[in-house]
Design an enzyme around this catalytic site. Structure first.
Site, PDB file in Angstrom:
ATOM      1  N   HIS A 165     -36.984   3.951 -14.763  1.00  0.00           N
ATOM      2  CA  HIS A 165     -36.344   4.022 -16.081  1.00  0.00           C
ATOM      3  C   HIS A 165     -37.441   4.174 -17.141  1.00  0.00           C
ATOM      4  O   HIS A 165     -38.454   3.463 -17.091  1.00  0.00           O
ATOM      5  CB  HIS A 165     -35.535   2.735 -16.331  1.00  0.00           C
ATOM      6  CG  HIS A 165     -34.852   2.733 -17.661  1.00  0.00           C
ATOM      7  ND1 HIS A 165     -33.728   3.496 -17.910  1.00  0.00           N
ATOM      8  CD2 HIS A 165     -35.147   2.097 -18.830  1.00  0.00           C
ATOM      9  CE1 HIS A 165     -33.354   3.316 -19.170  1.00  0.00           C
ATOM     10  NE2 HIS A 165     -34.188   2.482 -19.743  1.00  0.00           N
TER      11      HIS A 165
ATOM     12  N   ASN B 174     -35.062   2.886  -8.547  1.00  0.00           N
ATOM     13  CA  ASN B 174     -34.904   3.802  -9.684  1.00  0.00           C
ATOM     14  C   ASN B 174     -36.112   3.655 -10.602  1.00  0.00           C
ATOM     15  O   ASN B 174     -36.785   2.617 -10.587  1.00  0.00           O
ATOM     16  CB  ASN B 174     -33.629   3.447 -10.452  1.00  0.00           C
ATOM     17  CG  ASN B 174     -33.364   4.406 -11.596  1.00  0.00           C
ATOM     18  OD1 ASN B 174     -33.550   5.625 -11.469  1.00  0.00           O
ATOM     19  ND2 ASN B 174     -32.948   3.880 -12.736  1.00  0.00           N
TER      20      ASN B 174
ATOM     21  N   MET C  43     -28.463  11.281 -12.611  1.00  0.00           N
ATOM     22  CA  MET C  43     -27.647  10.891 -13.757  1.00  0.00           C
ATOM     23  C   MET C  43     -26.186  10.688 -13.360  1.00  0.00           C
ATOM     24  O   MET C  43     -25.279  11.297 -13.922  1.00  0.00           O
ATOM     25  CB  MET C  43     -27.758  11.978 -14.849  1.00  0.00           C
ATOM     26  CG  MET C  43     -29.166  12.211 -15.345  1.00  0.00           C
ATOM     27  SD  MET C  43     -29.947  10.721 -15.976  1.00  0.00           S
ATOM     28  CE  MET C  43     -29.134  10.602 -17.561  1.00  0.00           C
TER      29      MET C  43
ATOM     30  N   THR D  92     -39.535  16.313 -12.141  1.00  0.00           N
ATOM     31  CA  THR D  92     -40.992  16.172 -12.207  1.00  0.00           C
ATOM     32  C   THR D  92     -41.466  14.911 -11.487  1.00  0.00           C
ATOM     33  O   THR D  92     -42.577  14.879 -10.952  1.00  0.00           O
ATOM     34  CB  THR D  92     -41.499  16.198 -13.672  1.00  0.00           C
ATOM     35  OG1 THR D  92     -40.897  15.131 -14.407  1.00  0.00           O
ATOM     36  CG2 THR D  92     -41.192  17.525 -14.339  1.00  0.00           C
TER      37      THR D  92
ATOM     38  N   LEU E 280     -23.627   4.902  -9.642  1.00  0.00           N
ATOM     39  CA  LEU E 280     -23.383   4.747  -8.200  1.00  0.00           C
ATOM     40  C   LEU E 280     -22.284   3.722  -7.961  1.00  0.00           C
ATOM     41  O   LEU E 280     -22.163   2.728  -8.682  1.00  0.00           O
ATOM     42  CB  LEU E 280     -24.669   4.289  -7.518  1.00  0.00           C
ATOM     43  CG  LEU E 280     -25.786   5.335  -7.526  1.00  0.00           C
ATOM     44  CD1 LEU E 280     -27.124   4.684  -7.242  1.00  0.00           C
ATOM     45  CD2 LEU E 280     -25.501   6.440  -6.516  1.00  0.00           C
TER      46      LEU E 280
HETATM   47  C1  GRF Z   1     -37.472  10.157 -16.058  1.00  0.00           C
HETATM   48  O1  GRF Z   1     -37.988   9.933 -17.342  1.00  0.00           O
HETATM   49  C2  GRF Z   1     -36.936   8.893 -15.473  1.00  0.00           C
HETATM   50  O2  GRF Z   1     -37.509   7.744 -15.998  1.00  0.00           O
HETATM   51  C3  GRF Z   1     -35.477   8.936 -15.854  1.00  0.00           C
HETATM   52  O3  GRF Z   1     -35.125  10.284 -15.817  1.00  0.00           O
HETATM   53  C4  GRF Z   1     -36.269  11.086 -16.048  1.00  0.00           C
HETATM   54  C5  GRF Z   1     -36.306  12.072 -14.923  1.00  0.00           C
HETATM   55  O4  GRF Z   1     -37.245  13.091 -15.154  1.00  0.00           O
HETATM   56  N1  GRF Z   1     -34.684   8.108 -14.967  1.00  0.00           N
HETATM   57  P1  GRF Z   1     -37.558  14.142 -13.999  1.00  0.00           P
HETATM   58  O5  GRF Z   1     -36.237  14.785 -13.580  1.00  0.00           O
HETATM   59  O6  GRF Z   1     -38.207  13.401 -12.880  1.00  0.00           O
HETATM   60  O7  GRF Z   1     -38.466  15.145 -14.643  1.00  0.00           O
END
Ligand code: GRF
Length: 204
Positions: free
Chosen positions: A112, A110, A93, A15, A96
């Site tokens: 978070h 990134n 996920m 998303t 690295l």
């Molecule tokens: C997000 O909440 C981001 O902060 C974390 O992983 C989630 C990814 O969500 N690192 P999406 O795949 O972009 O929906």
């Protein structure tokens, strides 16, 4: 306006990728998403990239590589081949390797779902909720070798409500992420920054 090419690395829903693509499309974020790489064959993010017509969309299978460095090297080669200036992690996920991080030093970012340095790690939303903080949020940061510890580029705050669950809080944090990530990319392209120790000082 100058646009810069980016590669987005994903593992899940995508998303944030969708938010970046939409912002770029509307002219709010001067980037071209040239490459999307996933380490998961069934990541819904891949379909988001296809629907948006991203040129290069790749599932790179970790099982086909003997170790983390060789996998990351394959990713580096794709990103280099397509001349992407920024590498944007959006729900990627996988830890690295130092090879990857050093290759893209200060060009690898990134997001978070917590206010770092609090609640780093895989369950930032759940950890913040069970700790009992009244405010959480999201952090865009440079990626360094330690997970979630690179210099902070931008943050946005989200209040925690009495009846929040992990899902409801993450949902509200997501809404902030969809604004903060494209906006931070815009600042990276249009302004740039310098580092003063750990502090990111944006150029005016
Ligand atoms: C997000 O909440 C981001 O902060 C974390 O992983 C989630 C990814 O969500 N690192 P999406 O795949 O972009 O929906």
């Amino acid at each position: 306006m100058t646009r810069q090419s980016i590669a987005v690395m994903v593992s899940g829903r995508g998303t944030n990728l969708a938010a970046i693509l939409e912002a770029a499309n509307k002219g709010h974020c001067p980037v071209d998403v040239r490459v999307v790489i996933s380490n998961k064959v069934d990541a819904p993010a891949l379909q988001i990239a296809r629907d948006a017509g991203v040129d290069t969309i790749l599932f790179i299978d970790p099982k086909k590589y003997p170790n983390r460095s060789s996998y990351d090297q394959a990713c580096v080669e794709v990103i280099q081949k397509h001349a992407c200036h920024w590498v944007v992690l959006a729900g990627y996920m996988r830890i690295l390797s130092s090879l990857f991080v050093s290759h893209f030093e200060h060009r690898l970012i990134n997001i978070h779902p917590a206010l770092l340095p609090s609640f780093a790690g895989a369950d930032g939303v759940g950890d913040a909720l069970s700790y009992g903080v009244k405010f959480s949020g999201c952090t865009v940061h440079l990626v360094s070798e330690q997970v979630d510890e690179g210099a902070i580029l931008a943050q946005a705050v989200v209040p925690v409500m009495n009846d929040d669950t992990v899902e409801s809080l993450h949902q509200r944090i997501h809404q902030k992420e969809y604004e903060l990530y494209p906006e931070t990319l815009r600042c990276l392209v249009e302004k740039g920054f310098r580092l003063d120790g750990r502090r990111v000082i944006w150029n005016s």
